[in-house]
Design a protein around this motif. Structure first.
Motif, short mmCIF file in Angstrom:
data_model
loop_
_atom_site.label_atom_id
_atom_site.label_comp_id
_atom_site.label_asym_id
_atom_site.label_seq_id
_atom_site.Cartn_x
_atom_site.Cartn_y
_atom_site.Cartn_z
N GLU A 146 -124.72 6.52 86.87
CA GLU A 146 -125.61 7.23 85.95
C GLU A 146 -127.04 7.32 86.47
O GLU A 146 -127.88 8.01 85.87
N ASP A 147 -127.33 6.64 87.59
CA ASP A 147 -128.69 6.60 88.12
C ASP A 147 -128.65 6.84 89.64
O ASP A 147 -128.31 5.93 90.39
N PRO A 148 -129.01 8.04 90.10
CA PRO A 148 -128.94 8.33 91.54
C PRO A 148 -129.76 7.38 92.40
O PRO A 148 -129.35 7.03 93.51
N ARG A 149 -130.92 6.95 91.90
CA ARG A 149 -131.74 6.03 92.70
C ARG A 149 -131.07 4.67 92.84
O ARG A 149 -131.17 4.03 93.89
N ARG A 183 -110.07 10.82 84.99
CA ARG A 183 -110.92 11.76 85.73
C ARG A 183 -112.39 11.51 85.49
O ARG A 183 -113.23 11.93 86.29
N GLU A 184 -112.73 10.85 84.38
CA GLU A 184 -114.14 10.60 84.07
C GLU A 184 -114.70 9.40 84.85
O GLU A 184 -115.91 9.24 84.93
N VAL A 185 -113.84 8.57 85.39
CA VAL A 185 -114.31 7.44 86.20
C VAL A 185 -115.03 8.01 87.42
O VAL A 185 -114.47 8.83 88.16
N PRO A 186 -116.28 7.61 87.68
CA PRO A 186 -117.10 8.29 88.71
C PRO A 186 -116.80 7.84 90.13
O PRO A 186 -117.71 7.51 90.90
N LEU A 187 -115.54 7.85 90.48
CA LEU A 187 -115.14 7.39 91.82
C LEU A 187 -115.77 8.24 92.91
O LEU A 187 -116.37 7.72 93.87
N ARG A 188 -115.64 9.55 92.79
CA ARG A 188 -116.21 10.43 93.82
C ARG A 188 -117.72 10.29 93.91
O ARG A 188 -118.29 10.32 95.01
N THR A 189 -118.38 10.13 92.78
CA THR A 189 -119.84 9.99 92.78
C THR A 189 -120.26 8.79 93.61
O THR A 189 -121.21 8.86 94.41
N LEU A 190 -119.58 7.68 93.43
CA LEU A 190 -119.90 6.47 94.19
C LEU A 190 -119.64 6.67 95.68
O LEU A 190 -120.48 6.35 96.53
N VAL A 191 -118.47 7.20 96.00
CA VAL A 191 -118.10 7.38 97.41
C VAL A 191 -119.05 8.36 98.09
O VAL A 191 -119.52 8.10 99.22
N GLU A 192 -119.34 9.46 97.45
CA GLU A 192 -120.21 10.46 98.06
C GLU A 192 -121.65 9.99 98.20
O GLU A 192 -122.39 10.50 99.04
N ALA A 193 -122.04 8.99 97.40
CA ALA A 193 -123.38 8.42 97.53
C ALA A 193 -123.44 7.38 98.65
O ALA A 193 -124.52 6.84 98.94
N GLY A 194 -122.30 7.07 99.27
CA GLY A 194 -122.29 6.10 100.35
C GLY A 194 -122.13 4.66 99.89
O GLY A 194 -122.31 3.73 100.68
N VAL A 195 -121.76 4.47 98.60
CA VAL A 195 -121.54 3.11 98.10
C VAL A 195 -120.14 2.65 98.53
O VAL A 195 -119.16 3.37 98.30
N PRO A 196 -120.02 1.49 99.14
CA PRO A 196 -118.68 0.99 99.48
C PRO A 196 -117.86 0.78 98.19
O PRO A 196 -118.37 0.26 97.21
N LEU A 203 -127.75 0.68 96.10
CA LEU A 203 -126.48 0.01 96.39
C LEU A 203 -125.98 0.39 97.78
O LEU A 203 -125.50 -0.47 98.53
N ALA A 204 -126.09 1.66 98.11
CA ALA A 204 -125.64 2.11 99.42
C ALA A 204 -126.49 1.48 100.52
O ALA A 204 -125.97 1.04 101.56
#
Length: 346
Positions: free
Chosen positions: A228-231, A260-273, A236-237
């Protein structure tokens, strides 16, 4: 045809001891111990947990406590760890980090120290029997006094290097002041144990930041609300703090309305392991391969991305370096191999 997810080598980093129990085993042990199970635990279907007020947590905790009460003998503990390792092996897990709070079993097993020694011995037996490497994460309970957590951290530190690989903080993250547990985390870190507290599931980004300060974690149990917070994702990344994402539990507890609402792609695409986990299969109804299947079917991840998640789980684990190297090579081999005829998802 997509590759078989059960043959994808992986590490499982978010599994609680009692919650790993097979339903059949719980029923058998309950009968033996004279424990009366509520109707919601008698059937093999996962219980309905979500309600408007609690988002499912309080009912989950009550049922978890009932399930834990069926464990009354040393053989019960050995059986659960053996079966957990067998289930992991069948799903392609080659390294398991199982989380347990020894104080929750102390009254029936001659104290927390005696229980932890039993648990570590049982883990070694299960490892030898199945070939699945097992590390133990000792967890404190955040609903209890922070001084209890310090006692748990000292116990974990005593067995660092002898099967204990990390120190966690679990239970309802809306309870207690995370900053007050900083002393316990410091004890663990001084002993060389990485910290893996829960955070960022029932509370949002602000609590994730509190956990980062208090625990200096290597991983976050869940951590999904950081999306929920890009910064915060950037932080984390940058730190390399992995999130143990458990889609089934997120949905069952009402954190998200559907997988589908679980933000899996958001985390991965942000570079978070990211390391996928099953959390408590007994109550949430699905094991680890099902979480990878959700990533495939609900989030559109192809086999290359799924292999990337498996590799991420290995790198985020506390397995010995030689185990990591072997597993990463096996992940590469899974991706490079042609799919055998008739291979299916689990």
């Amino acid at each position: 045809m997509p590759r078989d997810l059960a043959t994808l080598p992986k590490a499982h980093l978010h599994l609680h001891f009692t919650g790993s129990m097979r339903h059949r085993t719980m029923v058998e042990l309950a009968y033996k111990a004279g424990v009366r199970l509520p109707e919601s635990l008698r059937t093999d279907a996962p219980p309905q947990l979500t309600d408007v007020d609690s988002r499912g947590w309080f009912r989950f905790q009550r049922l978890y406590d009932v399930a834990r009460s069926v464990l009354t003998t040393e053989d019960d503990v050995r059986r659960l760890l053996r079966e957990a390792a067998e289930d992991e092996h069948a799903e392609g897990s080659r390294w398991l980090e199982v989380q347990v709070d020894p104080s929750g079993y102390a009254a029936r097993f001659d104290g927390a120290t005696s229980f932890l020694e039993l648990f570590l011995a049982a883990a070694r037996e299960a490892e030898e029997r199945t070939g699945v490497g097992i590390g133990v994460v000792v967890a404190a309970n955040r609903t209890r006094h922070p001084l209890d957590a310090r006692t748990g951290a000292r116990l974990a530190a005593r067995y660092a290097g002898d099967g204990v690989v990390g120190f966690g903080l679990s239970n309802d993250e809306r309870r207690g002041d995370t900053a007050e547990f900083a002393g316990a985390f410091a004890i663990a870190r001084r002993a060389g144990l990485p910290t893996v507290p829960h955070g960022g599931e029932l509370r949002g980004p602000d609590h994730v930041r509190e956990v980062l300060v208090a625990a200096e974690p290597a991983r976050l149990g869940h951590g999904v609300r950081a999306a929920e917070d890009p910064r915060l994702l950037e932080e984390l990344a940058r730190r390399g703090v992995a999130c143990e994402v458990c889609p089934a539990s997120n949905v069952a507890l009402g954190v998200y309305g559907g997988p589908r609402e679980v933000p899996l792609r958001t985390l991965v695409e942000a570079g978070v392991p990211v390391a996928l986990g099953a959390d408590d299969p007994l109550l949430f109804g699905s094991r680890l391969v099902a979480q990878y299947a959700v990533a495939r079917t609900e989030h559109g991840l192809d086999d290359t991305a799924l292999a990337g998640l498996a590799a991420s789980s290995v790198r985020a684990s506390f397995a010995p370096d030689h185990v990591k190297r072997t597993l990463l090579a096996q992940v590469d081999a899974w991706l490079a191999a042609d799919e055998p005829a008739g291979g299916l998802d689990s």
